[in-house]
Design an enzyme around this catalytic site. Structure first.
Site, short mmCIF file in Angstrom:
data_model
loop_
_atom_site.label_atom_id
_atom_site.label_comp_id
_atom_site.label_asym_id
_atom_site.label_seq_id
_atom_site.Cartn_x
_atom_site.Cartn_y
_atom_site.Cartn_z
N CYS A 90 -2.61 -4.90 9.80
CA CYS A 90 -3.69 -4.40 8.95
C CYS A 90 -4.76 -5.46 8.74
CB CYS A 90 -3.14 -3.96 7.60
SG CYS A 90 -2.10 -2.50 7.74
N ASP A 137 5.62 -3.61 5.62
CA ASP A 137 4.41 -3.86 6.39
C ASP A 137 4.72 -4.58 7.69
OD1 ASP A 137 5.10 -6.35 5.52
OD2 ASP A 137 3.17 -6.87 4.64
N CYS A 191 22.40 3.34 17.06
CA CYS A 191 23.06 4.55 16.56
C CYS A 191 24.12 5.09 17.52
CB CYS A 191 22.04 5.61 16.16
SG CYS A 191 21.07 6.30 17.48
N ALA A 201 0.82 -1.21 0.00
CA ALA A 201 0.00 0.00 0.00
C ALA A 201 0.86 1.26 0.00
CB ALA A 201 -0.92 -0.03 1.21
N GLU A 243 10.08 -6.08 11.58
CA GLU A 243 11.38 -6.72 11.40
C GLU A 243 12.15 -6.07 10.25
OE1 GLU A 243 11.21 -10.94 11.18
OE2 GLU A 243 13.39 -11.12 11.18
N CYS A 273 15.75 4.33 18.62
CA CYS A 273 15.60 5.37 19.65
C CYS A 273 14.13 5.77 19.79
CB CYS A 273 16.35 6.64 19.25
SG CYS A 273 18.11 6.54 19.04
ZN LIG Z 1 19.23 5.04 17.84
#
Ligand SMILES: [Zn+2]
Length: 342
Positions: free
Chosen positions: A186, A128, A247, A37, A131, A172
């Site tokens: 959905c 969608d 990060c 979609a 993972e 984060c």
């Molecule tokens: Zn991060």
């Protein structure tokens, strides 16, 4: 049409765009992960806007229940079970032949994601499931590629731009990856086509700012919309106190996970994906000949589909398969072993 840029005249006239902006856009590569979609709407807008190169990836094929909200696909695609990446690429080439389209009928996983993203100026989320999003997040942070997250459920949607090293990453923002089944899908909660269009519009607009090198105009933060109630919110985001494994610490758990053959239940769809590792190429025509008489077989250059014993087995040339009609991995594997090989 003597001037190829003439078709873009209505957007080039926008403030700060011009021929220079259009030429900049034509020099850029965007990757769309997932062509369902969100992904099909995103790809349509990017192609029409004239992004130079579009890379599309999707593991699935068009089904009838996709048609209410998945732009680019039609009844013939559903009837023939055309892979979404193939159907999307075909349509996009007809819409704008100036754009280079590269389609991949693949499962985006730890083996394939970095190759897919190589050379990308940015990535857009049309996935969608979480993972794939968390995996894309790791790959984009690792390689310093900006990406736009987007998701829809019911009449509600979310979007955020993630600039590695500058903004919080998806890990984060959302914390650890939700376990399978923890978040409604959905299939359970439904989804309205118009919220898909709205979130895709948000993602594409932020992408265009990035591709035009107009980063100071990005919305920033997490945008939340409910197209039914009309609620529209933007929350500023900031990095938490605790170090982020992705990060801050550079730990890419999904990307670095040792890969074996995988079997994944496709959430809420009554389907299981089987992904042999390493890939085991299958000659679809030869397989079709072997299966003749065992059930109803449809074969084309992209896939083979066998309807047998109330289940539907779809096999792709790289050996990957989707078994519909069960959410039991063991049953799906057994069917694969019987009809394709183990
Ligand atoms: Zn991060």
């Amino acid at each position: 049409m003597s001037d190829p840029l003439e078709r873009y005249s209505r957007q080039m006239v926008l403030p700060g765009w011009g021929r220079e902006g259009q030429e900049r856009l034509a020099s850029k590569t965007a990757v769309v992960v997932g062509c369902g979609a969100l992904g099909s709407h995103i790809a349509a807008h990017l192609a029409r806007a004239g992004v130079g190169r579009l890379v599309l990836a999707d593991r699935d094929f068009v089904e009838w229940h996709n048609l209410p909200r998945q732009a680019l696909y039609d009844e013939a695609d559903a009837a023939n079970g055309v892979p979404k990446a193939v159907a999307a690429a075909r349509r996009l080439r007809a819409i704008n032949s100036l754009v280079e389209i590269e389609e991949h009928v693949i499962d985006v996983n730890a083996d394939t994601v970095e190759g897919l993203l190589a050379g990308a100026d940015m990535v857009l989320d049309g996935a969608d499931n979480f993972e794939v999003r968390y995996l894309v997040n790791e790959a984009c942070v690792k390689h310093g590629i900006p990406w736009v997250y987007g998701g829809v459920l019911g009449t509600y949607g979310l979007s955020a731009v993630i600039l590695p090293g500058e903004t919080p990453c998806l890990r984060c923002l959302l914390g650890p990856m939700p376990p399978p089944g923890a978040v409604p899908t959905c299939e359970m909660a439904g989804v309205l086509g118009s919220v898909v269009a709205l979130v895709a519009a948000l993602e594409v607009t932020e992408a265009l700012k990035l591709l035009l090198d107009r980063r100071d105009e990005l919305l920033g933060g997490l945008v939340m919309v409910d197209v039914w109630s009309g609620d529209f919110e933007r929350a500023q985001t900031q990095k938490g106190q605790a170090a982020c494994p992705v990060c801050d610490e550079g730990r890419y758990e999904l990307l670095d996970a040792a890969r074996g053959s995988t079997t994944a239940v496709l959430c809420g769809r009554g389907a299981v994906q089987i992904n042999p590792h390493p890939a085991q190429p299958v000659n679809l025509k030869a397989l079709a000949a072997r299966l003749a008489g065992l059930g109803e077989v449809v074969v084309n250059e992209y896939l083979l589909r066998l309807d047998v014993e109330g289940r539907q087995l779809t096999v792709f040339p790289d050996g990957r398969a989707i078994v519909k009609g069960t959410d039991d991995p063991a049953q799906a594997r057994a069917l694969y072993a019987r009809f394709v090989g183990s």
